[in-house]
Design an enzyme around this catalytic site. Structure first.
Site, PDB file in Angstrom:
ATOM      1  N   ASP A   1      -0.829  -6.057  -8.079  1.00 46.05           N
ATOM      2  CA  ASP A   1      -1.736  -6.462  -7.860  1.00 46.05           C
ATOM      3  C   ASP A   1      -2.749  -6.598  -6.839  1.00 46.05           C
ATOM      4  OD1 ASP A   1      -4.785  -5.491  -8.767  1.00 46.05           O
ATOM      5  OD2 ASP A   1      -3.707  -5.175 -11.153  1.00 46.05           O
ATOM      6  N   VAL A   2      -3.125  -6.097  -6.134  1.00 50.20           N
ATOM      7  CA  VAL A   2      -4.352  -7.185  -5.474  1.00 50.20           C
ATOM      8  C   VAL A   2      -5.807  -7.818  -6.265  1.00 50.20           C
ATOM      9  CG1 VAL A   2      -3.387  -6.772  -3.186  1.00 50.20           C
ATOM     10  CG2 VAL A   2      -5.618  -5.919  -3.858  1.00 50.20           C
TER      11      VAL A   2
ATOM     12  N   TYR B   1     -18.518   8.931   0.846  1.00 50.43           N
ATOM     13  CA  TYR B   1     -17.713   7.297   0.504  1.00 50.43           C
ATOM     14  C   TYR B   1     -17.943   6.833   0.078  1.00 50.43           C
ATOM     15  CZ  TYR B   1     -14.388   5.523   3.409  1.00 50.43           C
ATOM     16  OH  TYR B   1     -13.108   4.622   3.443  1.00 50.43           O
TER      17      TYR B   1
ATOM     18  N   GLY C   1       1.073  -1.202  -0.196  1.00 54.78           N
ATOM     19  CA  GLY C   1       0.093  -0.082  -0.118  1.00 54.78           C
ATOM     20  C   GLY C   1       0.741   1.570   0.093  1.00 54.78           C
TER      21      GLY C   1
ATOM     22  N   THR D   1      -4.220  11.877   1.024  1.00 52.40           N
ATOM     23  CA  THR D   1      -3.601  10.763   0.552  1.00 52.40           C
ATOM     24  C   THR D   1      -3.538  11.276  -0.978  1.00 52.40           C
ATOM     25  OG1 THR D   1      -4.533   9.089   1.021  1.00 52.40           O
ATOM     26  CG2 THR D   1      -3.082   9.274   3.043  1.00 52.40           C
ATOM     27  N   LEU D   2      -3.639  10.531  -1.151  1.00 50.15           N
ATOM     28  CA  LEU D   2      -4.015  10.095  -2.349  1.00 50.15           C
ATOM     29  C   LEU D   2      -5.753   9.237  -2.764  1.00 50.15           C
ATOM     30  CD1 LEU D   2      -2.797  10.399  -5.831  1.00 50.15           C
ATOM     31  CD2 LEU D   2      -1.974   7.400  -5.634  1.00 50.15           C
ATOM     32  N   SER D   3      -5.383   8.361  -1.880  1.00 49.78           N
ATOM     33  CA  SER D   3      -6.883   7.868  -1.608  1.00 49.78           C
ATOM     34  C   SER D   3      -7.921   8.510  -1.661  1.00 49.78           C
ATOM     35  CB  SER D   3      -6.501   6.218  -0.831  1.00 49.78           C
ATOM     36  OG  SER D   3      -5.937   5.411  -2.173  1.00 49.78           O
TER      37      SER D   3
ATOM     38  N   ILE E   1      -7.146  11.376   6.512  1.00 48.97           N
ATOM     39  CA  ILE E   1      -5.888  11.833   5.504  1.00 48.97           C
ATOM     40  C   ILE E   1      -6.002  12.664   4.954  1.00 48.97           C
ATOM     41  CG2 ILE E   1      -3.423  11.169   6.292  1.00 48.97           C
ATOM     42  CD1 ILE E   1      -3.986   9.486   8.297  1.00 48.97           C
TER      43      ILE E   1
ATOM     44  N   LYS F   1     -16.017  -0.880   3.612  1.00 45.69           N
ATOM     45  CA  LYS F   1     -15.269  -1.617   4.749  1.00 45.69           C
ATOM     46  C   LYS F   1     -15.773  -2.026   5.759  1.00 45.69           C
ATOM     47  CE  LYS F   1     -11.350   1.257   4.016  1.00 45.69           C
ATOM     48  NZ  LYS F   1     -10.262   0.693   3.512  1.00 45.69           N
TER      49      LYS F   1
ATOM     50  N   SER G   1       2.177   7.722   2.475  1.00 42.56           N
ATOM     51  CA  SER G   1       0.393   6.785   2.150  1.00 42.56           C
ATOM     52  C   SER G   1       0.441   6.422   4.263  1.00 42.56           C
ATOM     53  CB  SER G   1       1.191   6.142   1.400  1.00 42.56           C
ATOM     54  OG  SER G   1       1.024   6.251  -0.175  1.00 42.56           O
TER      55      SER G   1
HETATM   56  P1  NAD Z   1      -2.542   5.667  -0.512  1.00 41.74           P
HETATM   57  O1  NAD Z   1      -3.257   6.112  -2.034  1.00 41.74           O
HETATM   58  O2  NAD Z   1      -1.550   6.694   0.171  1.00 41.74           O
HETATM   59  O3  NAD Z   1      -2.903   3.819  -0.254  1.00 41.74           O
HETATM   60  C1  NAD Z   1      -3.966   3.529  -1.195  1.00 41.74           C
HETATM   61  C2  NAD Z   1      -3.292   2.166  -1.571  1.00 41.74           C
HETATM   62  O4  NAD Z   1      -3.985   1.301  -2.463  1.00 41.74           O
HETATM   63  C3  NAD Z   1      -2.145   2.926  -2.724  1.00 41.74           C
HETATM   64  O5  NAD Z   1      -0.432   2.569  -2.635  1.00 41.74           O
HETATM   65  C4  NAD Z   1      -2.089   2.322  -4.085  1.00 41.74           C
HETATM   66  O6  NAD Z   1      -1.415   1.278  -4.933  1.00 41.74           O
HETATM   67  C5  NAD Z   1      -3.053   0.573  -3.454  1.00 41.74           C
HETATM   68  N1  NAD Z   1      -3.876  -0.282  -4.166  1.00 41.74           N
HETATM   69  C6  NAD Z   1      -4.951   0.340  -5.139  1.00 41.74           C
HETATM   70  N2  NAD Z   1      -5.269  -0.267  -6.188  1.00 41.74           N
HETATM   71  C7  NAD Z   1      -4.119  -1.561  -5.849  1.00 41.74           C
HETATM   72  C8  NAD Z   1      -3.997  -2.710  -6.297  1.00 41.74           C
HETATM   73  N3  NAD Z   1      -5.191  -3.102  -7.083  1.00 41.74           N
HETATM   74  N4  NAD Z   1      -3.610  -3.714  -5.513  1.00 41.74           N
HETATM   75  C9  NAD Z   1      -2.300  -3.202  -4.948  1.00 41.74           C
HETATM   76  N5  NAD Z   1      -2.854  -1.895  -4.335  1.00 41.74           N
HETATM   77  C10 NAD Z   1      -3.270  -1.199  -4.457  1.00 41.74           C
HETATM   78  O7  NAD Z   1      -3.656   6.127   0.289  1.00 41.74           O
HETATM   79  P2  NAD Z   1      -3.342   6.035   2.341  1.00 41.74           P
HETATM   80  O8  NAD Z   1      -4.650   6.401   2.392  1.00 41.74           O
HETATM   81  O9  NAD Z   1      -2.911   5.974   2.419  1.00 41.74           O
HETATM   82  O10 NAD Z   1      -4.943   4.746   1.656  1.00 41.74           O
HETATM   83  C11 NAD Z   1      -3.919   3.434   2.912  1.00 41.74           C
HETATM   84  C12 NAD Z   1      -5.486   2.898   3.999  1.00 41.74           C
HETATM   85  O11 NAD Z   1      -5.960   3.742   4.723  1.00 41.74           O
HETATM   86  C13 NAD Z   1      -6.428   2.708   2.505  1.00 41.74           C
HETATM   87  O12 NAD Z   1      -6.954   1.477   3.245  1.00 41.74           O
HETATM   88  C14 NAD Z   1      -8.090   2.942   2.865  1.00 41.74           C
HETATM   89  O13 NAD Z   1      -9.039   2.996   2.968  1.00 41.74           O
HETATM   90  C15 NAD Z   1      -7.034   3.280   4.935  1.00 41.74           C
HETATM   91  N6  NAD Z   1      -8.219   4.474   5.112  1.00 41.74           N
HETATM   92  C16 NAD Z   1      -7.364   5.964   4.656  1.00 41.74           C
HETATM   93  C17 NAD Z   1      -7.526   7.098   5.147  1.00 41.74           C
HETATM   94  C18 NAD Z   1      -7.649   8.466   4.445  1.00 41.74           C
HETATM   95  O14 NAD Z   1      -8.161   9.902   5.030  1.00 41.74           O
HETATM   96  N7  NAD Z   1      -6.666   8.404   4.303  1.00 41.74           N
HETATM   97  C19 NAD Z   1      -8.746   7.142   6.578  1.00 41.74           C
HETATM   98  C20 NAD Z   1      -8.919   5.953   7.038  1.00 41.74           C
HETATM   99  C21 NAD Z   1      -8.605   4.311   5.851  1.00 41.74           C
END
Ligand code: NAD
Length: 264
Positions: free
Chosen positions: A63-64, A164, A12, A202-204, A200, A171, A18
């Protein structure tokens, strides 16, 4: 040094914002030996550059959404490490158009993709890596040591968070999977938990429409009157990955400045 002598894989990392990257840095600081994965070639160089700054030597594509890549990851980790002590699943994806407007408008394909990548992938990963995850001697007080699987979730899996949408439903399935996997893998000494992080940037997160309003509300409404940082999420994650949490499995730990506790 809570992870001294421990070996783990982190999925991830996309960039330095990230959550997975903060966990990688904290795990490294706590003495863990790491492997990092990247989703596809587009992310490879960035992930290797970041990992190299920590002295990480092992990088694998995964790639999951592809069973063969998960199987190949398991084979490469076996060849590299032999056994594993922890796995971090910090992966999620939904199509941008599903993260705006009404949930009722979710398409069948959008629902499938969000569930597949953001939820089912944890189960597929656990199944593939189960033979590598060790229990054995060396736990605190001469007891057995455990191994630990950790995923990342968000409040939108338990409550309605506007926009969301399909990711909230993914989730919810992910958190239920944590409980079922904890029950299945517990007899092997494998713990499965989630950290529910506050919002937070982030890209996602950038894909969620009006995400900035979630950030803006935290300093006004969260008990700790602030947003959380990736470092705070990482520190709680290290607890769950370590033997400090050897009695904890099937749990969702909120790291959200207390926001989830509020009614009004
Ligand atoms: P991020 O974009 O940095 O990380 C998401 C990652 O998922 C990326 O590295 C991306 O390459 C990977 N990904 C997407 N599709 C994929 C696939 N098919 N195979 C493998 N990898 C894949 O963003 P983040 O916020 O660090 O997200 C990490 C986790 O934290 C996620 O599960 C996200 O839902 C969760 N989260 C984020 C927040 C927030 O506000 N940022 C809050 C709670 C939970």
């Amino acid at each position: 040094m809570l992870l001294s002598g421990r070996k783990g894989v982190i999925l991830g990392v996309a960039n330095k914002r990230s959550i997975a990257w903060a966990i990688a840095k904290a795990a490294h600081d706590h003495g863990a030996e790491l492997a990092l994965t990247y989703a596809n070639d587009r992310f490879k160089e960035g992930v290797v550059d970041l990992g190299t700054s920590l002295g990480v030597k092992h990088y694998f594509p995964c790639d999951v959404a592809r069973d063969e890549e998960i199987e190949s990851l398991a084979a490469q980790l076996k060849a590299t490490f032999g056994t594993l002590d922890f796995v971090v699943h910090a992966v999620a994806f939904a199509k941008k158009e599903e993260l705006a407007g009404g949930f009722v408008d979710t398409s069948r394909e959008g629902y499938r993709i969000a569930q597949d990548i953001s939820s089912y992938s944890l189960t597929a990963l656990c199944r593939a890596l189960r033979p590598l995850l060790v229990r054995g001697e060396g736990g605190p007080g001469g007891g057995e040591r455990t191994s630990s699987v950790l995923t990342l979730t968000y409040l939108g899996g338990q409550r309605v968070v506007p926009n969301y949408n399909v990711m909230g439903v993914a989730k919810a399935a992910l958190e239920a999977s944590v409980r079922y996997l904890a029950a299945d893998l517990g007899p092997d000494g494998i713990r499965v938990n989630a950290v529910s992080a506050g919002p937070i940037k982030t890209l996602s997160a950038a894909g969620v429409s009006s995400f900035s309003t979630l950030l803006d509300q935290m300093p006004e409404r969260a008990p700790l009157r602030k947003n959380v940082t990736t470092e705070e999420v990482a520190d709680a994650s290290i607890f769950l990955l370590s033997e400090m949490a050897r009695g904890v499995t099937g749990e969702v730990l909120f790291v959200d400045a207390g926001f989830h506790a509020m009614g009004i």
